[in-house]
Design an enzyme around this catalytic site. Sequence first.
Site, mmCIF file in Angstrom:
data_model
loop_
_atom_site.group_PDB
_atom_site.id
_atom_site.type_symbol
_atom_site.label_atom_id
_atom_site.label_comp_id
_atom_site.label_asym_id
_atom_site.label_seq_id
_atom_site.Cartn_x
_atom_site.Cartn_y
_atom_site.Cartn_z
ATOM 1 N N GLU A 72 115.534 112.218 -4.845
ATOM 2 C CA GLU A 72 116.932 112.289 -5.294
ATOM 3 C C GLU A 72 117.687 111.013 -4.948
ATOM 4 O OE1 GLU A 72 118.349 114.780 -7.300
ATOM 5 O OE2 GLU A 72 116.178 115.044 -7.364
ATOM 6 N N ARG A 114 111.583 84.409 -15.491
ATOM 7 C CA ARG A 114 111.758 83.615 -16.722
ATOM 8 C C ARG A 114 112.642 82.401 -16.506
ATOM 9 N NH1 ARG A 114 114.671 84.958 -20.228
ATOM 10 N NH2 ARG A 114 113.582 84.180 -22.047
ATOM 11 N N ASP A 150 119.955 80.597 -24.463
ATOM 12 C CA ASP A 150 121.314 80.283 -24.873
ATOM 13 C C ASP A 150 121.921 81.455 -25.632
ATOM 14 O OD1 ASP A 150 121.640 76.794 -25.182
ATOM 15 O OD2 ASP A 150 120.053 77.862 -24.160
ATOM 16 N N PRO A 160 120.958 103.703 -9.375
ATOM 17 C CA PRO A 160 121.904 103.918 -10.480
ATOM 18 C C PRO A 160 123.356 103.721 -10.042
ATOM 19 C CG PRO A 160 120.727 105.963 -9.930
ATOM 20 C CD PRO A 160 120.171 104.900 -9.054
HETATM 21 C C1 JAH Z 1 116.050 107.073 -9.439
HETATM 22 C C2 JAH Z 1 115.863 106.210 -6.811
HETATM 23 N N1 JAH Z 1 119.634 101.736 -13.041
HETATM 24 C C3 JAH Z 1 118.523 102.509 -13.348
HETATM 25 C C4 JAH Z 1 117.982 103.315 -12.185
HETATM 26 C C5 JAH Z 1 117.659 102.744 -10.986
HETATM 27 C C6 JAH Z 1 117.127 103.522 -9.947
HETATM 28 C C7 JAH Z 1 116.953 104.887 -10.167
HETATM 29 N N2 JAH Z 1 117.306 105.418 -11.336
HETATM 30 C C8 JAH Z 1 117.796 104.667 -12.330
HETATM 31 C C9 JAH Z 1 116.434 105.782 -9.120
HETATM 32 C C10 JAH Z 1 115.568 107.935 -8.466
HETATM 33 C C11 JAH Z 1 115.468 107.490 -7.135
HETATM 34 C C12 JAH Z 1 116.317 105.349 -7.796
#
Ligand code: JAH
Length: 224
Positions: free
Chosen positions: A113, A151, A166, A86
């Site tokens: 986490e 894709r 497009d 994230p």
């Molecule tokens: C959650 C490791 N962009 C969305 C996303 C990507 C990875 C994770 N969460 C949301 C995530 C827990 C542990 C990665």
Amino acid sequence: MRIDVLTIFPGILGEPLRESLLGRAIEQGVVDVRLHDIRAFATDRHHQVDDEAYGGGPGMVMKPEPVFAAVESLGEGERRTILLSPAGRRLDQDLVRELAAERWLVLVCGRYEGVDERVVKGLPAEEVSIGDYVLSGGEVPALVVVEAVTRLLPGVIGREESHQQDSFGHDGLLDHPHYTRPAEFRGMSVPEILLSGDHAAIERWRRDAALEKTRSNRPDLLEP
Ligand code: JAH
């Protein structure tokens, strides 16, 4: 293109990779997707892949050693290693096009986490996010990357469907609305112009409708 996916839950990806366009692309050998269980690279008696966070606090952290061992088992070669996170660079169609131009991708899926920061620093790995929301791990985001990239590979999508790219890709607008039969459904009619056979007029309507949908749903896409 080769894509290696490292995860402690390879089962999350197995079935989706066998379905539909993705399954066909893999079967045809356009893309070679290989799943690896990170836990198989843990060397301790309990194959532990997580541990407590330095500094304290709730939640566990994914240990670096099994991730490094899994990546190193792939051998050497020119590739991009991506950690789905994230905290990463936001995935958009520009980044998808960039990744589709590579020969080899390695996708690392975290859990718990988060992943020990030395995975980012040491592998090294680029962090990529598919959006600002919380998931339980990187597996679904990795599948998103595999599908979006596949894709774009030559031979995966025929002429018919290639038009679709497009819509988002080149003019940066959302797609225009689509209709199929019946011409009237529950009191809602298909716009007359689409039934007219006037291809120039239909093209103009689609442009306008795409612009209007973009204004309404995603005004940010129209900002300079
Ligand atoms: C959650 C490791 N962009 C969305 C996303 C990507 C990875 C994770 N969460 C949301 C995530 C827990 C542990 C990665």
